[in-house]
Design an enzyme around this catalytic site. Structure first.
Site, PDB file in Angstrom:
ATOM      1  NE  ARG A 236      -4.296  -1.317   0.142  1.00 46.81           N
ATOM      2  CZ  ARG A 236      -4.410  -2.374  -0.729  1.00 46.81           C
ATOM      3  NH1 ARG A 236      -3.518  -2.826  -1.540  1.00 46.81           N
ATOM      4  NH2 ARG A 236      -5.758  -2.951  -0.371  1.00 46.81           N
ATOM      5  CD  GLU A 265      -2.128   3.281  -6.301  1.00 43.25           C
ATOM      6  OE1 GLU A 265      -3.173   2.597  -6.599  1.00 43.25           O
ATOM      7  OE2 GLU A 265      -1.389   2.647  -5.840  1.00 43.25           O
ATOM      8  CG  HIS A 284      -2.264  -0.973  -7.176  1.00 42.05           C
ATOM      9  ND1 HIS A 284      -2.630  -0.253  -6.130  1.00 42.05           N
ATOM     10  CD2 HIS A 284      -2.446  -2.198  -6.597  1.00 42.05           C
ATOM     11  CE1 HIS A 284      -2.715  -0.882  -5.019  1.00 42.05           C
ATOM     12  NE2 HIS A 284      -2.666  -2.335  -5.346  1.00 42.05           N
TER      13      HIS A 284
END
Length: 324
Positions: A236, A265, A284
């Site tokens: 994270r 993001e 990600h």
């Protein structure tokens, strides 16, 4: 209420993107399936506008706070498409009688492989070498070998353990910290956190974002890492104080960083970690293999339908936090 009468909102972009089986299963079992028209995780405000008549939410990395629950009187279940639940207000869910589930282990192998890839890319400066050639130069990017290096893992759950097994097999010395783990995989040495950090040529993060872990990787922790070390994050973005990471890189204390997740993001175009030759940033992507995406989808759908039919889910998440 029967599942056949339910309205379900599905927000993850990759849901059923490889194999239609999860969506086919869901659409056959419920009354209506709605999608995410934004193409990204939703904010709490955006969800509030969409959940007023929704019975179930198959959720990605959306912001699900107390205001969302207050706006969703019919909501019975949030089936998280993935393992982390740090963006869901679990106590608010419990107060509103909403069951939260997740899919622990469905993407563990995928993320572990990606973490290993980032470690190798960072040590061998693969991305920097590619950019050099594309820019018209032919200069060797001298790196370090994984075999014989010490890799420190913060977090030794399913993903951390899967990463550790791969690292041991490739000849790395692996040390790890996880207060919830009493027995480590073969070849892994459990140590206090500060000792792991101080010994790590590579420090790889495998922790959820909880009050105790947010901003854990700050200036003080980075200063304890050996000079020339590499930071890897497939967990994270909230774990890392990005300003402190930039400062450690600018000072030459760290050799580089390889990050699959950031605090915001997608990041702004002028994000200070973008465009640096000593930093790899990926979008990600660690959980997104064909196998993991399908497994997460099928598990999330089954958990959602089980709750709607008043059954007991396999992977309920308690109000105290992420169990996975």
């Amino acid at each position: 209420m029967r599942a056949a009468d339910a309205t379900v909102l599905v927000t993850p972009r990759s849901f059923a993107s490889v194999d239609p089986a999860p969506r086919t299963r869901l659409e056959a079992a419920v009354g209506e399936v709605r999608g995410n028209d934004l193409g990204r995780p939703m904010t709490a405000g955006e969800l509030r506008e969409r959940v007023g008549d929704v019975d179930a939410l198959l959720a990605g990395l959306d912001e699900i706070d107390a205001s969302v629950f207050a706006a969703a009187p019919r909501l019975r279940v949030i089936a998280r498409y993935g393992a982390g639940v740090d963006r869901i207000d679990l106590r608010a869910a419990a107060e509103h009688g909403v069951v939260v589930t997740n899919t622990p282990g469905a993407n563990a192998e995928a993320v572990a492989e990606f973490a290993l890839g980032l470690i190798l890319a960072g040590l061998r400066r693969i991305a920097a070498g590619d950019r050099t050639v594309r820019d018209g130069a032919w200069a060797v990017q001298r790196g370090r070998e994984l075999a014989g290096s010490t890799v420190g893992l913060l977090g030794l759950g399913r993903i951390g353990a899967a990463t550790a097994r791969r690292l041991v097999a490739l000849g790395a010395r692996v040390v790890a910290f996880d207060p919830a783990v009493r027995e480590a995989p073969q070849g892994v040495l459990l140590l206090p956190r500060d000792e792991v950090v101080a010994q790590a040529d590579v420090l790889s993060l495998h922790l959820p974002a909880l009050p105790a872990t947010r901003d854990m990787v700050d200036a003080a922790l980075l200063a304890r890492m050996p000079r020339g070390a590499l930071l890897v994050n497939t967990a994270r973005g909230e774990l890392v104080v990005e300003e402190d990471l930039v400062a450690a890189l600018d000072a030459g204390h760290l050799a580089g960083a390889a990050l699959d997740t950031l605090r915001d993001e997608p990041p702004a175009p002028d994000h200070p970690l973008l465009g640096r030759p000593d930093v790899i940033v990926t979008p990600h992507a660690a959980p997104h293999t064909r196998e993991a995406v399908t497994a997460m989808g099928l598990t999330a759908v089954q958990e959602l339908l089980t709750v709607l039919e008043d059954g007991t889910p396999r992977f309920p998440v308690p109000p105290t936090g992420d169990r996975a």
